[in-house]
Write an enzyme that holds these catalytic residues in place. Structure first.
Site, PDB file in Angstrom:
ATOM      1  N   HIS A 132      66.094  41.232  43.348  1.00 25.38           N
ATOM      2  CA  HIS A 132      65.436  41.629  44.612  1.00 25.38           C
ATOM      3  C   HIS A 132      64.072  42.247  44.348  1.00 25.38           C
ATOM      4  O   HIS A 132      63.598  43.071  45.139  1.00 25.38           O
ATOM      5  CB  HIS A 132      66.301  42.599  45.417  1.00 25.38           C
ATOM      6  N   SER A 154      35.676  37.418  40.945  1.00 21.85           N
ATOM      7  CA  SER A 154      35.451  37.277  42.377  1.00 21.85           C
ATOM      8  C   SER A 154      33.960  37.143  42.611  1.00 21.85           C
ATOM      9  O   SER A 154      33.160  37.769  41.924  1.00 21.85           O
ATOM     10  CB  SER A 154      35.988  38.515  43.096  1.00 21.85           C
ATOM     11  N   LYS A 183      36.758  42.383  39.649  1.00 23.47           N
ATOM     12  CA  LYS A 183      37.988  41.599  39.696  1.00 23.47           C
ATOM     13  C   LYS A 183      38.220  40.703  38.484  1.00 23.47           C
ATOM     14  O   LYS A 183      37.306  40.121  37.921  1.00 23.47           O
ATOM     15  CB  LYS A 183      37.979  40.710  40.941  1.00 23.47           C
ATOM     16  N   GLU A 186      48.246  31.273  40.100  1.00 26.32           N
ATOM     17  CA  GLU A 186      48.276  30.982  41.537  1.00 26.32           C
ATOM     18  C   GLU A 186      48.156  29.486  41.800  1.00 26.32           C
ATOM     19  O   GLU A 186      48.844  28.929  42.660  1.00 26.32           O
ATOM     20  CB  GLU A 186      47.143  31.731  42.237  1.00 26.32           C
TER      21      GLU A 186
END
Ligand code: ARG
Length: 460
Positions: free
Chosen positions: A155, A276, A282, A289
Site C-alpha cells: 500500500h 526543467s 530540477k 516516466e
C-alpha cells in the site's frame, strides 16, 4: 500500372494508392521477403516446376537487390503498393523473363504471412536477448549492494525490511517469465504458411516441407485457410510485449519513487535524467516516466490487432494489412525502453544510509514480535492482537517500540521476555527470514549466485 493490372482498363485513383500502399512501412520486412523468395525459388527448381537456370538467375537477382536495399540505393515505388511487388518488379527489371517465374504457386497472402513470421522470430530473439541484458544490469546492481537494507512496501506504506537486492531480483524473476513466454510463443510463430497460396493451396507439386527446412521453420501449417487468415502469432507476441511493458512500467514507477526527494533512496546519473526549462534546480527521472508512458502504446497495439481480426470472415481480407504498424511500433518501443533502462541502471547508485534509516523504524518489526509469540505457543490471532495493543500503547506515549520498557511491553504482552526487546533491528529482521524465497542475506546471496552462474554459463 500495378502487377495485377491484367483485367483493369484504368489505373487506380491517387487516393486509392494512398489508402492501399503499405510500402512506406512494410519495407522493413525486406530481408525476410528476400529470404522467403529465395527459398521458394529453390523449391520450384527442386520440384522441376521452373528450370534450374532460372532459379539461379532469380537467386543472383535477389542477392543484387539485397545489396541495393542494404546500401539504401533501392528505389521504392508507391504505385507498386508493397514490399513484395517492389522487389518482384525490380527482379524482372534486372533479370528479365526468369523473374516472372518467381511468383509461381505463391500469393501475396501466404507471402506476407511468411515474411511476418520470419520477422517475428527474429524480433523474439532480439527482445529475449535485450531482456537478458536488463536482467544482468538488475543483478549487478543487487550484487554490488548485496547488504543494503530498505523498507519493503505494501500500500506504499512501510511494511517490513527487505534487502535492496531482493527487491531487484523480484524483477529478474518477472522478466524471466517474460523470456519464457516469448520462447514458447516462438514455437507457434515458427511454422510455415507458404504453399497455402491465396487460400486453398496449389495445383502445382509444391514441396512445403522443403521450404520449411530451408527457412528453419519447425513445422508446416496444416490448413491453407488458417495459414493466410490468422495473425494469432502476432497477437500472442504483442500480448507478451504488453506484459514486458507492464513489468518495466512498474520498475520505472519504483525508480521514480525512490528518486523523489521524500524517499531519496537512489541517485541516477546525469546522462539519464533531464532538467526543467524553467526551474534551474530540477533533475527529473524522465526515462522512468517515459517507460511508464510508453506502455500505453504497446497495450494499444495489442488491442488494435485484436479488434482488426475480430470480425473478419475467413480467409484473407485487406484489413489484415493493418497488422503491421502497431506491431512495428510496439517492438521498437519495447526494445528502445529496454536498452535505455539497461544503460540507466549502470548509473543508478543506492543511498544505503537513507534506505537503512527508513528501514530502522521499529514498527516495521511488529510482525517479528508477533511471530516470536507464536514460537512461545501463542495462537497467531492472539499474538497479533497483543502486539497491536503494544503498538497502540507506544503510540499513545509518543515513543517507538524500541524505546518501550519490558514492563510497558508486559502490559499488552503478558509473556514478554527480555529477548523481545532486541527484536527491533532491521538486520535481525531480514536475517530471520531464512526460508526459500525469503529476504535473509544467505537466501538472497544464494539467488544472486544462482543467477550469476546462469549468466556466466550462457557466455560459454
Ligand atoms: N500488403 C499486403 C498485406 O500486408 C500483402 C497481401 C496483399 N494481398 C492481397 N490480396 N491484396 O496484407
Amino acid at each position: 500500372m500495378p502487377l495485377w493490372d491484367g483485367r483493369f482498363s484504368e489505373g487506380p485513383d491517387a487516393l486509392v494508392l494512398r489508402l492501399s500502399e503499405s510500402i512506406s512501412y512494410d519495407r522493413r520486412l525486406y530481408p525476410f521477403d528476400l529470404q522467403g523468395s529465395a527459398a521458394h525459388a529453390k523449391m520450384l527448381a527442386h520440384q522441376g516446376i521452373i528450370p534450374q537456370e532460372d532459379a539461379d538467375k532469380i537467386l543472383a537477382g535477389l542477392e543484387q537487390i539485397k545489396g541495393e536495399l542494404d546500401r539504401g540505393e533501392f528505389v521504392f515505388r508507391t504505385e507498386l503498393e508493397d514490399i513484395h511487388m517492389n522487389i518482384e518488379s525490380r527482379l524482372t527489371e534486372l533479370i528479365g523473363a526468369p523473374g516472372a517465374r518467381l511468383h509461381t504457386g505463391r500469393s501475396r497472402n501466404d507471402q506476407i504471412a511468411t515474411d511476418e513470421r520470419l520477422f517475428l522470430r527474429h524480433e523474439v530473439d532480439r527482445i529475449r536477448k535485450e531482456l537478458r541484458d536488463f536482467q544482468k544490469a538488475l543483478w549487478k546492481l543487487g550484487n554490488d549492494n548485496s547488504q543494503a537494507i530498505m523498507p519493503g512496501f505494501t500500500h506504499l506504506q512501510h511494511a517490513q525490511p527487505v534487502l535492496f537486492a531482493h527487491h531487484l531480483l523480484a524483477y529478474v524473476e518477472m522478466l524471466e517469465r517474460d523470456r519464457e513466454r516469448l520462447a514458447d510463443c516462438r514455437h507457434r510463430i515458427n511454422r510455415l504458411p507458404l504453399g497455402a497460396g491465396a487460400l486453398a493451396g496449389s495445383t502445382l507439386p509444391l514441396n512445403r516441407e522443403f521450404v520449411a527446412k530451408e527457412l528453419g521453420f519447425e513445422a508446416v501449417l496444416q490448413n491453407s485457410m488458417d495459414a493466410v487468415a490468422d495473425r494469432d502469432e502476432s497477437i500472442e507476441f504483442l500480448a507478451d510485449l504488453a506484459l514486458v511493458s507492464m513489468h518495466l512500467s512498474r520498475f520505472a514507477e519504483d525508480v521514480a519513487i525512490w528518486f523523489s526527494q521524500e524517499f531519496a533512496f537512489v541517485e541516477i546519473g546525469d546522462a539519464f535524467t533531464t532538467g526543467s526549462s524553467l526551474m534551474p534546480q530540477k533533475k527529473n527521472p524522465d526515462m522512468a516516466e517515459l517507460t511508464r508512458g510508453k506502455t500505453g502504446r504497446v497495450y494499444g497495439a495489442l488491442m488494435s490487432l485484436l479488434t482488426t481480426l475480430k470480425g473478419l470472415p475467413l480467409t484473407y481480407n485487406r484489413d489484415l494489412q493493418e497488422d503491421k504498424e502497431g506491431l512495428f511500433d510496439a517492438v521498437d518501443t519495447v526494445s528502445l525502453v529496454l536498452r535505455t533502462l539497461t544503460a540507466m541502471l549502470s548509473t543508478v547508485r543506492p543511498r544505503a544510509g537513507r534506505m537503512a534509516e527508513a528501514a530502522s523504524d521499529p514498527s516495521l518489526m511488529a510482525t517479528d514480535l508477533a511471530e516470536a509469540l507464536v514460537k512461545q505457543g501463542v495462537p497467531f490471532r492472539e499474538a497479533h492482537h497483543q502486539v497491536g495493543r503494544f503498538v497502540g500503547a507506544c503510540t499513545a506515549r509518543g515513543i517507538t517500540l524500541a524505546q518501550a520498557t519490558l514492563e510497558l511491553m508486559k502490559e499488552s504482552i503478558p509473556t514478554a521476555v527480555p529477548e523481545f526487546l532486541a527484536i527491533f533491528q532491521a538486520a535481525h529482521s531480514v536475517a530471520a527470514r531464512d526460508l526459500t524465497g525469503g529476504t535473509a542475506p544467505v537466501q538472497v546471496a544464494a539467488q544472486l549466485s544462482k543467477w550469476g552462474r546462469r549468466f556466466e554459463e550462457e557466455k560459454e
